[in-house]
Design an enzyme around this catalytic site. Structure first.
Site, mmCIF file in Angstrom:
data_model
loop_
_atom_site.group_PDB
_atom_site.id
_atom_site.type_symbol
_atom_site.label_atom_id
_atom_site.label_comp_id
_atom_site.label_asym_id
_atom_site.label_seq_id
_atom_site.Cartn_x
_atom_site.Cartn_y
_atom_site.Cartn_z
ATOM 1 N N LYS A 144 -6.470 -13.085 10.297
ATOM 2 C CA LYS A 144 -7.483 -13.067 9.228
ATOM 3 C C LYS A 144 -7.033 -13.851 7.989
ATOM 4 C CE LYS A 144 -10.381 -10.009 6.457
ATOM 5 N NZ LYS A 144 -10.751 -8.625 6.138
ATOM 6 N N HIS A 145 -5.753 -13.729 7.626
ATOM 7 C CA HIS A 145 -5.298 -14.313 6.348
ATOM 8 C C HIS A 145 -4.304 -15.459 6.536
ATOM 9 C CE1 HIS A 145 -7.226 -11.010 4.173
ATOM 10 N NE2 HIS A 145 -6.700 -10.187 5.057
ATOM 11 N N PHE B 104 -1.170 -4.862 14.108
ATOM 12 C CA PHE B 104 -1.469 -4.970 12.666
ATOM 13 C C PHE B 104 -1.049 -6.350 12.161
ATOM 14 C CE2 PHE B 104 -0.275 -3.145 8.228
ATOM 15 C CZ PHE B 104 -1.514 -3.477 7.713
ATOM 16 N N GLU C 178 -3.497 -9.314 10.585
ATOM 17 C CA GLU C 178 -3.307 -9.896 9.248
ATOM 18 C C GLU C 178 -3.084 -11.404 9.335
ATOM 19 O OE1 GLU C 178 -3.486 -8.389 6.037
ATOM 20 O OE2 GLU C 178 -4.516 -6.938 7.283
ATOM 21 N N HIS D 232 0.690 -4.432 3.064
ATOM 22 C CA HIS D 232 -0.611 -4.518 3.753
ATOM 23 C C HIS D 232 -0.831 -5.964 4.195
ATOM 24 C CE1 HIS D 232 -5.277 -3.824 3.631
ATOM 25 N NE2 HIS D 232 -4.904 -4.591 4.615
ATOM 26 N N GLN E 158 0.821 -1.208 0.000
ATOM 27 C CA GLN E 158 0.000 0.000 0.000
ATOM 28 C C GLN E 158 0.856 1.260 0.000
ATOM 29 O OE1 GLN E 158 -2.503 -0.460 3.434
ATOM 30 N NE2 GLN E 158 -0.851 -0.373 4.913
HETATM 31 P P1 5GP Z 1 -7.702 -6.870 5.490
HETATM 32 O O1 5GP Z 1 -8.395 -7.105 6.793
HETATM 33 O O2 5GP Z 1 -8.560 -7.207 4.326
HETATM 34 O O3 5GP Z 1 -6.353 -7.437 5.481
HETATM 35 O O4 5GP Z 1 -7.472 -5.320 5.417
HETATM 36 C C1 5GP Z 1 -8.462 -4.429 5.642
HETATM 37 C C2 5GP Z 1 -8.195 -3.697 6.908
HETATM 38 O O5 5GP Z 1 -6.803 -3.441 7.123
HETATM 39 C C3 5GP Z 1 -8.906 -2.390 6.867
HETATM 40 O O6 5GP Z 1 -9.698 -2.271 8.012
HETATM 41 C C4 5GP Z 1 -7.767 -1.408 6.839
HETATM 42 O O7 5GP Z 1 -8.146 -0.229 7.489
HETATM 43 C C5 5GP Z 1 -6.689 -2.134 7.571
HETATM 44 N N1 5GP Z 1 -5.346 -1.608 7.306
HETATM 45 C C6 5GP Z 1 -4.707 -1.420 6.151
HETATM 46 N N2 5GP Z 1 -3.496 -0.895 6.357
HETATM 47 C C7 5GP Z 1 -3.371 -0.736 7.692
HETATM 48 C C8 5GP Z 1 -2.356 -0.229 8.531
HETATM 49 O O8 5GP Z 1 -1.274 0.170 8.098
HETATM 50 N N3 5GP Z 1 -2.643 -0.240 9.868
HETATM 51 C C9 5GP Z 1 -3.803 -0.706 10.383
HETATM 52 N N4 5GP Z 1 -3.995 -0.666 11.700
HETATM 53 N N5 5GP Z 1 -4.775 -1.189 9.632
HETATM 54 C C10 5GP Z 1 -4.553 -1.200 8.291
#
Ligand code: 5GP
Length: 228
Positions: A119-120, A112, A116, A64, A38
């Site tokens: 979830k993944h 963070f 991740e 990300h 990102q």
């Molecule tokens: P996913 O859950 O699909 O991996 O990503 C979506 C979520 O990750 C979103 O809620 C988005 O706000 C969050 N996200 C993306 N980049 C960052 C980051 O650098 N820090 C945090 N805390 N959340 C992030």
């Protein structure tokens, strides 16, 4: 009677399909990986409810996530039943990840990473355990410096200039020899205007070889892209 039978058969079939769909969301079967990087200024500009904790967002692409994905629906699987995040990353890997995979929104890197992984990462635990998942992600980030690739093609943050989707994809494709995917965020201040947010590289099942990404809706077609 025949009518009743066929309705019943339809109901049974529909329930079976629905059950399979629900089970596939969290069962850890996947086809390939999306490695998602990102552009932090876009996160801080449009993504979130609270302002970013760092008033000057990083000016390079950061990770990300690494998302096991299905061709039929790239947003699944997620939140699988594998082991939850453990804070057992080596000090060396931690310091690498603080550079490549920082929390650019609230500054809480470990939270963070945990989000991740839970979830993944849990959905590809059979292929990459937690240590391998983070190690491999950092390696992917190091192998292709997206910021530099774009800079070499004179694509650098600019307050007014815009680019076509293909202008941004083309230099990445040239270096990686595969097709990436771009994801954009709409500009809340201007209708029909979008910022570059994410660059996705796709990897096959074992997360070793790059493959072409399928273009899915990530940016508006025919709307120029701002990179700021
Ligand atoms: P996913 O859950 O699909 O991996 O990503 C979506 C979520 O990750 C979103 O809620 C988005 O706000 C969050 N996200 C993306 N980049 C960052 C980051 O650098 N820090 C945090 N805390 N959340 C992030």
């Amino acid at each position: 009677m025949a009518m009743l039978k066929s309705s019943l058969a339809f109901l049974v079939l529909a329930s079976a399909f629905f059950l399979c769909f629900i089970m596939s969301i969290g069962d850890g079967s996947y086809d390939y990986f999306q490695f998602v990087q990102q552009w932090p200024p876009t996160n801080c500009r449009v993504h979130i409810k609270q302002p970013c904790s760092n008033p000057r967002p990083l000016q390079y692409f950061t990770i990300h996530g690494l998302w096991p994905s299905n061709y039929s629906n790239p947003t699944i699987p997620s939140n699988c039943t594998g082991p939850q995040f453990k804070k057992i990353l080596s000090p060396q890997l931690r310091s690498s990840l603080m550079r490549s995979w920082p929390d650019v929104e609230s500054g809480n890197d470990t939270r963070f990473w945990a989000g991740e992984w839970n979830k993944h990462g849990t959905c590809s635990e059979q292929t990459l355990n937690q240590m391998q998942y983070f190690d491999r992600s950092h390696q992917m980030w190091s192998s292709f410096n997206i910021t530099k690739i774009l800079k070499n093609a004179s694509i650098v943050p600019h307050p007014t200039q815009t680019w076509k989707y293909s202008d941004i994809v083309s230099p990445i494709k040239k270096v990686t020899q595969t097709t990436p995917l771009l994801r954009c965020k709409r500009d809340p201040a201007k209708p029909k205007s979008q910022f570059l947010h994410e660059v996705v590289l796709c990897y096959e099942y074992h997360a070793l070889q790059l493959i072409d990404c399928n273009r899915t809706a990530g940016c508006w077609n025919n709307v120029d892209i701002k990179f700021q």
